[in-house]
Design a protein around this motif. Structure first.
Motif, PDB file in Angstrom:
ATOM      1  N   LEU A 113      62.903 -21.027 -36.247  1.00  0.00           N
ATOM      2  CA  LEU A 113      63.334 -22.007 -37.238  1.00  0.00           C
ATOM      3  C   LEU A 113      63.233 -23.430 -36.699  1.00  0.00           C
ATOM      4  O   LEU A 113      62.906 -24.363 -37.440  1.00  0.00           O
ATOM      5  CB  LEU A 113      64.766 -21.707 -37.676  1.00  0.00           C
ATOM      6  CG  LEU A 113      64.964 -20.412 -38.483  1.00  0.00           C
ATOM      7  CD1 LEU A 113      66.448 -20.174 -38.739  1.00  0.00           C
ATOM      8  CD2 LEU A 113      64.205 -20.470 -39.797  1.00  0.00           C
ATOM      9  N   ALA A 114      63.532 -23.601 -35.407  1.00  0.00           N
ATOM     10  CA  ALA A 114      63.398 -24.926 -34.799  1.00  0.00           C
ATOM     11  C   ALA A 114      61.949 -25.398 -34.833  1.00  0.00           C
ATOM     12  O   ALA A 114      61.670 -26.569 -35.125  1.00  0.00           O
ATOM     13  CB  ALA A 114      63.916 -24.893 -33.364  1.00  0.00           C
ATOM     14  N   MET A 115      61.014 -24.494 -34.557  1.00  0.00           N
ATOM     15  CA  MET A 115      59.606 -24.868 -34.609  1.00  0.00           C
ATOM     16  C   MET A 115      59.161 -25.174 -36.029  1.00  0.00           C
ATOM     17  O   MET A 115      58.379 -26.113 -36.272  1.00  0.00           O
ATOM     18  CB  MET A 115      58.744 -23.741 -34.014  1.00  0.00           C
ATOM     19  CG  MET A 115      57.245 -24.028 -34.035  1.00  0.00           C
ATOM     20  SD  MET A 115      56.800 -25.610 -33.250  1.00  0.00           S
ATOM     21  CE  MET A 115      57.285 -25.298 -31.557  1.00  0.00           C
ATOM     22  N   ILE A 138      62.443 -34.249 -29.379  1.00  0.00           N
ATOM     23  CA  ILE A 138      63.066 -34.280 -28.057  1.00  0.00           C
ATOM     24  C   ILE A 138      64.376 -33.504 -28.068  1.00  0.00           C
ATOM     25  O   ILE A 138      64.660 -32.716 -27.149  1.00  0.00           O
ATOM     26  CB  ILE A 138      63.303 -35.737 -27.625  1.00  0.00           C
ATOM     27  CG1 ILE A 138      61.971 -36.488 -27.543  1.00  0.00           C
ATOM     28  CG2 ILE A 138      64.026 -35.800 -26.288  1.00  0.00           C
ATOM     29  CD1 ILE A 138      62.106 -37.961 -27.234  1.00  0.00           C
ATOM     30  N   VAL A 139      65.184 -33.701 -29.118  1.00  0.00           N
ATOM     31  CA  VAL A 139      66.476 -33.020 -29.200  1.00  0.00           C
ATOM     32  C   VAL A 139      66.286 -31.503 -29.221  1.00  0.00           C
ATOM     33  O   VAL A 139      66.956 -30.766 -28.474  1.00  0.00           O
ATOM     34  CB  VAL A 139      67.245 -33.486 -30.455  1.00  0.00           C
ATOM     35  CG1 VAL A 139      68.511 -32.660 -30.644  1.00  0.00           C
ATOM     36  CG2 VAL A 139      67.593 -34.962 -30.348  1.00  0.00           C
ATOM     37  N   LEU A 140      65.374 -31.016 -30.059  1.00  0.00           N
ATOM     38  CA  LEU A 140      65.161 -29.574 -30.154  1.00  0.00           C
ATOM     39  C   LEU A 140      64.589 -29.003 -28.856  1.00  0.00           C
ATOM     40  O   LEU A 140      64.936 -27.891 -28.458  1.00  0.00           O
ATOM     41  CB  LEU A 140      64.230 -29.256 -31.324  1.00  0.00           C
ATOM     42  CG  LEU A 140      64.824 -29.482 -32.715  1.00  0.00           C
ATOM     43  CD1 LEU A 140      63.807 -29.166 -33.795  1.00  0.00           C
ATOM     44  CD2 LEU A 140      66.068 -28.618 -32.917  1.00  0.00           C
ATOM     45  N   ALA A 141      63.720 -29.747 -28.199  1.00  0.00           N
ATOM     46  CA  ALA A 141      63.161 -29.268 -26.933  1.00  0.00           C
ATOM     47  C   ALA A 141      64.258 -29.123 -25.877  1.00  0.00           C
ATOM     48  O   ALA A 141      64.297 -28.134 -25.141  1.00  0.00           O
ATOM     49  CB  ALA A 141      62.071 -30.220 -26.436  1.00  0.00           C
ATOM     50  N   ILE A 142      65.172 -30.093 -25.817  1.00  0.00           N
ATOM     51  CA  ILE A 142      66.276 -30.024 -24.850  1.00  0.00           C
ATOM     52  C   ILE A 142      67.163 -28.819 -25.122  1.00  0.00           C
ATOM     53  O   ILE A 142      67.635 -28.144 -24.201  1.00  0.00           O
ATOM     54  CB  ILE A 142      67.095 -31.327 -24.887  1.00  0.00           C
ATOM     55  CG1 ILE A 142      66.249 -32.495 -24.360  1.00  0.00           C
ATOM     56  CG2 ILE A 142      68.369 -31.195 -24.065  1.00  0.00           C
ATOM     57  CD1 ILE A 142      66.913 -33.845 -24.514  1.00  0.00           C
ATOM     58  N   LEU A 143      67.396 -28.523 -26.410  1.00  0.00           N
ATOM     59  CA  LEU A 143      68.294 -27.436 -26.771  1.00  0.00           C
ATOM     60  C   LEU A 143      67.631 -26.064 -26.692  1.00  0.00           C
ATOM     61  O   LEU A 143      68.306 -25.065 -26.433  1.00  0.00           O
ATOM     62  CB  LEU A 143      68.823 -27.649 -28.199  1.00  0.00           C
ATOM     63  CG  LEU A 143      69.715 -28.873 -28.415  1.00  0.00           C
ATOM     64  CD1 LEU A 143      70.052 -29.017 -29.887  1.00  0.00           C
ATOM     65  CD2 LEU A 143      70.988 -28.758 -27.589  1.00  0.00           C
TER      66      LEU A 143
END
Length: 456
Positions: A42-44, A187-192
């Motif tokens: 879902l993030a992707m 950036i936020v999703l990659a960090i999480l």
């Protein structure tokens, strides 16, 4: 004979039946895409939608021009054309911007290929898709870095053209070209997601039912590493996000910053469950406390600054733990502003309410019944925390939001003018703690004792 084998215990004391369950868990993935494995997928999908549909670049000066709707990452030559039309830029600058836009378009195509491939591969083979997923998320962060470089380079050229210096303030708060929250979402999703990609996609443990049911009771050993880590996160990451919104988003993406704060607020809270899975009833208690704070703020709308929000947040921190207190304050500040108005002040209110609840949980941790004059000390803390912590933080926010120039005199003037308001807010917190403190904490103690939840 079979019955003996089933009941037989191995040398390490583990029943054979449990060993068989663990072996099955190690051999098989859970079929389909469960909630855990769907998180990176879902993030992707959110990232791909952001890349294709949302505006990444904002130019406020083009708002009332024929180029008011441009800004998508895959069509930045339209932004360059709008800049040339509005600022009469040299042809060489427009040509360089067009060339970089073409490079970014190629990057978008690669992002789409990697993202779609990861989504399809994750449905087919979860663990094997981990590496591809990490590459896809990291590539999208590089795309954000490239877009930021493009915007910074264009801003520097426009500053030189207009005779302005390329200082940090001119390239951030006063920049003509800015990236929107959609770009920083990468950036936020990659960090999480990236650090936990393998754990999220590995669903073999779903076969072990006891994984969800195991609960380890721990003794109270004082403030531990978990709370210290949470305190460090709250004092560093969340203020950094707020100031990032001021300088790089120009206070125009308050929803994005607010959601980032809620996510960061949830991390310390869920550290409480480091030895077990959280239960729905435990999260519901936090939701109810936040809901009461929102309802209390709405109920006293006719009395400016005389609200019970801080008192309820303090009660949540004292009864349910420091982390729960911060989360209650952050959620209450965000949700209540759907009634009172969202804006750049929302993240500041979320952090201010949250830190008041967190400090209450630290100071009064398990002190009920042990401290003499507990009620008096709680009310004293409520009044001072709102007057000093909440009041000074919100006055600081007012300087950044409303002052044309940021300097020492501006801060001093705002603190002095805001003092009477902070006194009223602090006094209201004392009043509501006197009225609501003991009854609400007694109710929460009964809930904790009955269900064994959220023992700070």
């Amino acid at each position: 004979m079979q019955e003996q084998v089933k009941n037989q215990k191995h040398a390490d004391g583990t029943p054979a039946k449990k060993m068989e369950a663990h072996e099955a868990a190690n051999a098989n993935q859970a079929r389909g895409m469960d909630t855990q494995a769907m998180i990176p997928v879902l993030a992707m999908i959110a990232e791909l939608l952001s890349i294709t549909l949302f505006r990444w670049v904002s130019v406020p000066d083009l708002k009332y021009t024929p180029y008011s709707t441009v800004g998508k990452i895959w069509k930045l030559e339209d932004v360059a054309e709008g800049l040339a039309w509005n600022y009469q830029t040299p042809e060489s600058m427009t040509r360089a911007a067009d060339q970089m836009a073409m490079i970014l378009r190629i990057g978008v195509i690669i992002s789409l290929i990697l993202g779609i491939a990861f989504i399809l591969y994750a449905f087919h083979s979860k663990v094997k898709a981990v590496r591809l997923g990490r590459i896809a998320f990291l590539w999208n962060t590089l795309l954000t870095a490239a877009a930021l470089w493009w915007a910074t380079d264009a801003n520097m050229a426009l500053n030189i053209l207009s005779g302005r210096s390329n200082s940090f303030m001119n390239l951030t708060i006063y920049s003509k070209i800015q990236l929107t929250a959609a770009s920083y979402l990468m950036i936020v999703l990659a960090i999480l997601i990236v650090p936990f990609m393998r754990k999220l996609l590995d669903t073999r443990k779903e076969y072990a039912a006891e994984y969800y049911q195991t609960r380890v009771e721990t003794e109270d050993h004082g403030i531990g590493k978990r709370t210290i880590l949470a305190f460090a996160l709250i004092l560093t990451a969340i203020p950094a996000v707020i100031f990032f919104g001021i300088f790089f988003l120009n206070d125009r993406s308050d929803y994005f910053i607010s959601l980032c704060i809620i996510i960061l607020s949830m991390l310390p809270f869920f550290l409480v469950f480091e030895n077990r899975r959280p239960q729905a009833r435990e999260v519901v208690v936090i939701a109810v406390m936040a809901g009461l704070a929102v309802a209390g703020r709405a109920a006293f709308f006719m009395l400016p600054h005389f609200k019970p929000v801080a008192a309820i947040v303090i009660i949540a921190g004292v009864s349910l733990g420091a982390e729960a207190g911060f989360l209650t304050g952050a959620v209450a500040g965000f949700v209540s502003n759907f009634f009172f108005g969202q804006g750049p002040w929302t993240p500041w209110q979320m952090f201010s309410f949250g830190i008041v609840g967190f400090l209450a949980g630290l100071i009064f941790r398990r002190k009920r019944g042990r401290w003499k004059h507990f009620r008096f000390l709680l009310c004293l803390y409520g009044g001072l925390s709102v007057l000093i912590v909440y009041g000074m933080l919100m006055d600081t926010a007012s300087v950044f939001m409303g002052m044309g120039e940021i300097n020492k005199n501006a801060f001093l003037a705002m603190y002095i003018s805001g003092f009477p308001v902070n006194v009223i807010h602090g006094a209201s917190t004392v009043v509501f703690l006197l009225i609501l403190g003991e009854p609400m904490m007694n109710k929460l103690d009964r809930i904790k004792k009955k269900y064994g939840i959220l023992d700070p």
